[in-house]
Design an enzyme around this catalytic site. Structure first.
Site, PDB file in Angstrom:
ATOM      1  CB  ALA A  27      -0.913  -0.002   1.222  1.00  0.00           C
ATOM      2  CE1 TYR A  28       4.592   1.641  -3.800  1.00  0.00           C
ATOM      3  CE2 TYR A  28       2.644   0.298  -4.103  1.00  0.00           C
ATOM      4  CZ  TYR A  28       4.003   0.469  -4.200  1.00  0.00           C
ATOM      5  OH  TYR A  28       4.789  -0.546  -4.686  1.00  0.00           O
ATOM      6  CG  LEU A  29       1.704   5.083   3.513  1.00  0.00           C
ATOM      7  CD1 LEU A  29       2.617   5.033   4.722  1.00  0.00           C
ATOM      8  CD2 LEU A  29       0.241   5.083   3.924  1.00  0.00           C
TER       9      LEU A  29
END
Length: 143
Positions: A27-29
């Site tokens: 998951a990309y912040l």
């Protein structure tokens, strides 16, 4: 420092199911710079990746499950999932990623100890196009 080349795949290697396999969710912040959280089977990490294509900074920090889930929620659904098969190739390891999301993509990554080794690498016959210099194939650009 990460030194890595990426390739599309012409055909899957024989006996793929005999190689170790990891289930990965990322998951990309943030994508510039890349800050992601990853679940790899039951291990959890936060990763920072600097700019670059074949060579770039990379730092991994361990997380626990609760921290991973908390941070994953902040990614607003910007998540990829894949199975990673680890295939030995001489002194290296081919990481063959079969993506569920984005669906249908299959790609191989090979990490190297030096830039010279990366440039001297001869890919196996089942590899297709070298996409190392194509930023569209960075996982952070596939969300």
């Amino acid at each position: 420092m990460e030194i890595e080349r990426k390739f599309l795949i012409k055909a899957l290697p024989e006996n793929l199911e005999t190689y170790p396999c990891l289930l990965i969710e990322q998951a990309y912040l943030c994508t510039d710079p890349v800050v992601r959280v990853r679940r790899q089977n039951e291990d959890y990490y936060m990763t920072y990746k600097g700019r670059g294509l074949m060579v770039r900074e990379e730092y991994n920090l361990p997380l626990n499950r609760e921290a991973y889930l908390h941070l994953k929620a902040k990614a607003d659904g910007r998540t990829i999932t894949k199975k990673r098969y680890c295939i030995p190739q001489d002194a290296l390891t081919i990481e063959l990623d079969v993506f569920s999301s984005p669906e249908g993509l299959i790609m191989a990554e090979v990490e190297f100890p030096t830039e010279e080794a990366a440039l001297a690498f001869t890919p196996p016959d089942w590899f297709g196009e070298d996409v190392t210099d194509d930023s569209r194939y960075h996982n952070s650009n596939m969300i």
